[in-house]
Design a protein around this motif. Structure first.
Motif, mmCIF file in Angstrom:
data_model
loop_
_atom_site.group_PDB
_atom_site.id
_atom_site.type_symbol
_atom_site.label_atom_id
_atom_site.label_comp_id
_atom_site.label_asym_id
_atom_site.label_seq_id
_atom_site.Cartn_x
_atom_site.Cartn_y
_atom_site.Cartn_z
ATOM 1 N N VAL A 144 0.728 -1.263 -0.083
ATOM 2 C CA VAL A 144 0.110 0.041 0.035
ATOM 3 C C VAL A 144 0.833 1.288 -0.027
ATOM 4 N N ILE A 145 1.958 1.340 0.549
ATOM 5 C CA ILE A 145 2.769 2.150 0.882
ATOM 6 C C ILE A 145 3.576 2.757 -0.698
ATOM 7 N N ILE A 146 4.108 1.619 -1.144
ATOM 8 C CA ILE A 146 4.396 1.719 -2.292
ATOM 9 C C ILE A 146 3.580 2.140 -3.487
ATOM 10 N N ILE A 147 2.294 1.808 -3.517
ATOM 11 C CA ILE A 147 1.231 2.345 -4.327
ATOM 12 C C ILE A 147 0.996 3.858 -4.089
ATOM 13 N N ASN A 148 0.905 4.107 -2.793
ATOM 14 C CA ASN A 148 0.409 5.503 -2.405
ATOM 15 C C ASN A 148 1.737 6.493 -2.636
ATOM 16 N N ILE A 149 2.872 6.090 -2.369
ATOM 17 C CA ILE A 149 3.975 7.066 -2.499
ATOM 18 C C ILE A 149 4.639 7.020 -3.737
ATOM 19 N N CYS A 150 4.895 5.864 -4.063
ATOM 20 C CA CYS A 150 5.555 5.831 -5.592
ATOM 21 C C CYS A 150 4.763 6.059 -6.882
ATOM 22 N N LEU A 151 3.780 5.166 -6.777
ATOM 23 C CA LEU A 151 2.862 5.063 -8.110
ATOM 24 C C LEU A 151 2.065 6.539 -8.204
ATOM 25 N N SER A 152 1.451 6.852 -7.075
ATOM 26 C CA SER A 152 0.663 8.000 -7.024
ATOM 27 C C SER A 152 1.305 9.149 -6.987
ATOM 28 N N GLY A 153 2.524 9.221 -6.454
ATOM 29 C CA GLY A 153 3.579 10.486 -6.569
ATOM 30 C C GLY A 153 3.914 10.572 -8.155
ATOM 31 N N LEU A 154 4.355 9.481 -8.675
ATOM 32 C CA LEU A 154 5.092 9.437 -9.919
ATOM 33 C C LEU A 154 3.842 9.651 -10.900
ATOM 34 N N PHE A 207 -8.695 9.030 -2.537
ATOM 35 C CA PHE A 207 -8.056 7.840 -2.770
ATOM 36 C C PHE A 207 -7.025 7.447 -1.771
ATOM 37 N N LEU A 208 -6.251 8.639 -1.301
ATOM 38 C CA LEU A 208 -4.936 8.216 -0.283
ATOM 39 C C LEU A 208 -5.565 7.679 1.049
ATOM 40 N N PHE A 218 -6.584 -3.459 6.603
ATOM 41 C CA PHE A 218 -7.349 -4.661 6.851
ATOM 42 C C PHE A 218 -7.200 -5.453 5.762
ATOM 43 N N HIS A 219 -7.106 -4.964 4.436
ATOM 44 C CA HIS A 219 -7.018 -5.557 3.127
ATOM 45 C C HIS A 219 -5.904 -5.062 2.398
ATOM 46 N N PRO A 220 -4.621 -5.277 2.708
ATOM 47 C CA PRO A 220 -3.601 -4.587 2.190
ATOM 48 C C PRO A 220 -3.234 -5.175 0.475
ATOM 49 N N ILE A 221 -3.492 -6.099 0.361
ATOM 50 C CA ILE A 221 -2.980 -6.897 -0.944
ATOM 51 C C ILE A 221 -4.205 -6.244 -1.988
ATOM 52 N N THR A 222 -5.549 -6.608 -1.556
ATOM 53 C CA THR A 222 -6.834 -5.816 -2.498
ATOM 54 C C THR A 222 -6.437 -4.451 -2.436
ATOM 55 N N THR A 223 -5.985 -3.674 -1.511
ATOM 56 C CA THR A 223 -5.859 -2.182 -1.507
ATOM 57 C C THR A 223 -4.791 -1.916 -2.560
ATOM 58 N N ALA A 224 -3.845 -2.674 -2.538
ATOM 59 C CA ALA A 224 -2.619 -2.307 -3.605
ATOM 60 C C ALA A 224 -3.218 -2.635 -4.958
ATOM 61 N N VAL A 225 -3.723 -3.684 -5.204
ATOM 62 C CA VAL A 225 -4.169 -4.028 -6.466
ATOM 63 C C VAL A 225 -5.205 -2.845 -6.788
ATOM 64 N N LEU A 226 -6.313 -2.420 -6.093
ATOM 65 C CA LEU A 226 -7.146 -1.421 -6.590
ATOM 66 C C LEU A 226 -6.408 0.101 -6.605
ATOM 67 N N GLY A 227 -5.250 0.250 -5.964
ATOM 68 C CA GLY A 227 -4.699 1.341 -6.192
ATOM 69 C C GLY A 227 -3.985 1.471 -7.432
ATOM 70 N N ALA A 228 -3.357 0.379 -7.933
ATOM 71 C CA ALA A 228 -2.408 -0.027 -9.263
ATOM 72 C C ALA A 228 -3.588 0.358 -10.192
ATOM 73 N N VAL A 229 -4.799 -0.186 -10.021
ATOM 74 C CA VAL A 229 -5.926 -0.053 -10.964
ATOM 75 C C VAL A 229 -6.168 1.444 -11.084
ATOM 76 N N TRP A 230 -6.462 2.155 -9.959
ATOM 77 C CA TRP A 230 -6.670 3.617 -9.845
ATOM 78 C C TRP A 230 -5.569 4.376 -10.621
ATOM 79 N N ASN A 231 -4.323 4.198 -10.486
ATOM 80 C CA ASN A 231 -3.212 4.710 -10.983
ATOM 81 C C ASN A 231 -3.210 4.513 -12.541
ATOM 82 N N VAL A 232 -3.239 3.385 -12.957
ATOM 83 C CA VAL A 232 -3.330 3.190 -14.374
ATOM 84 C C VAL A 232 -4.465 3.898 -15.093
ATOM 85 N N GLY A 233 -5.833 3.657 -14.608
ATOM 86 C CA GLY A 233 -6.846 4.424 -15.143
ATOM 87 C C GLY A 233 -6.660 5.651 -14.922
#
Length: 169
Positions: A13-23, A90-91, A100-115
């Motif tokens: 989740v941290i990777i998605i939020n900081i790296c991908l969302s920031g990038l 989103f953040l 509570f659901h870190p893997i699901t959140t990371a996947v949905l975060g990646a989906v949000w970033n790509v979309g």
């Protein structure tokens, strides 16, 4: 009272939020706006002076190139605004749901970033009618997926006898 244990997989989740969302928000989406601004300022130095957030062309101006460049810039800026308007929610959702659901959140975060990127790129290149083309609507899936899981997680915390999301990682 609920004890808070941060799962090791919260790192995703941290990777998605900081790296991908920031990038995504700063470099990629900001890059679309900078590219459109540079193109407009190349021939029309004062079309989009800082700190102007939108290009304005007088309705009586018959210069079609100026109108097209202003439209391109405004479209790129609007695509970027969309990300700026939603990234706070989103953040916040991803941090809460990710506990509570870190893997699901990371996947949905990646989906949000790509979309979000595809939405903005489509908007910048072809205007508002194409913003949902291809994977442009994918960001909504990630956003509303997190929203829905967040609401259900809140209900589960408030009413421990309800366990609807036990299957999610």
């Amino acid at each position: 009272m609920v004890a808070l244990d941060i799962p090791a997989s919260f790192g995703y989740v941290i990777i998605i939020n900081i790296c991908l969302s920031g990038l995504n928000n700063f470099l990629l989406l900001g890059g679309l706006v900078m590219k459109a601004r540079a193109a407009a300022r190349k021939d029309y130095a004062h079309l989009i002076d800082y700190p102007m957030m939108q290009a304005y062309v007088d309705p009586t101006d018959k210069d079609t190139k100026k109108r097209e460049l202003a439209f391109k810039f405004n479209s790129a800026q609007r695509g970027h605004y969309n990300a700026v308007e939603t990234i706070g929610n989103f953040l916040a959702m991803s941090i809460v749901v990710g506990l509570f659901h870190p893997i699901t959140t990371a996947v949905l975060g990646a989906v949000w970033n790509v979309g979000t990127y595809v939405y903005a790129k489509n908007y910048a290149e072809n205007g508002p009618k194409s913003r949902y083309s291809g994977l442009g609507g994918l960001g909504r899936l990630g956003f509303f997926g997190l929203f829905l899981i967040g609401v259900i997680t809140g209900v589960e915390l408030a009413f421990p006898q309800i366990n609807l999301l036990a299957f999610l990682p």
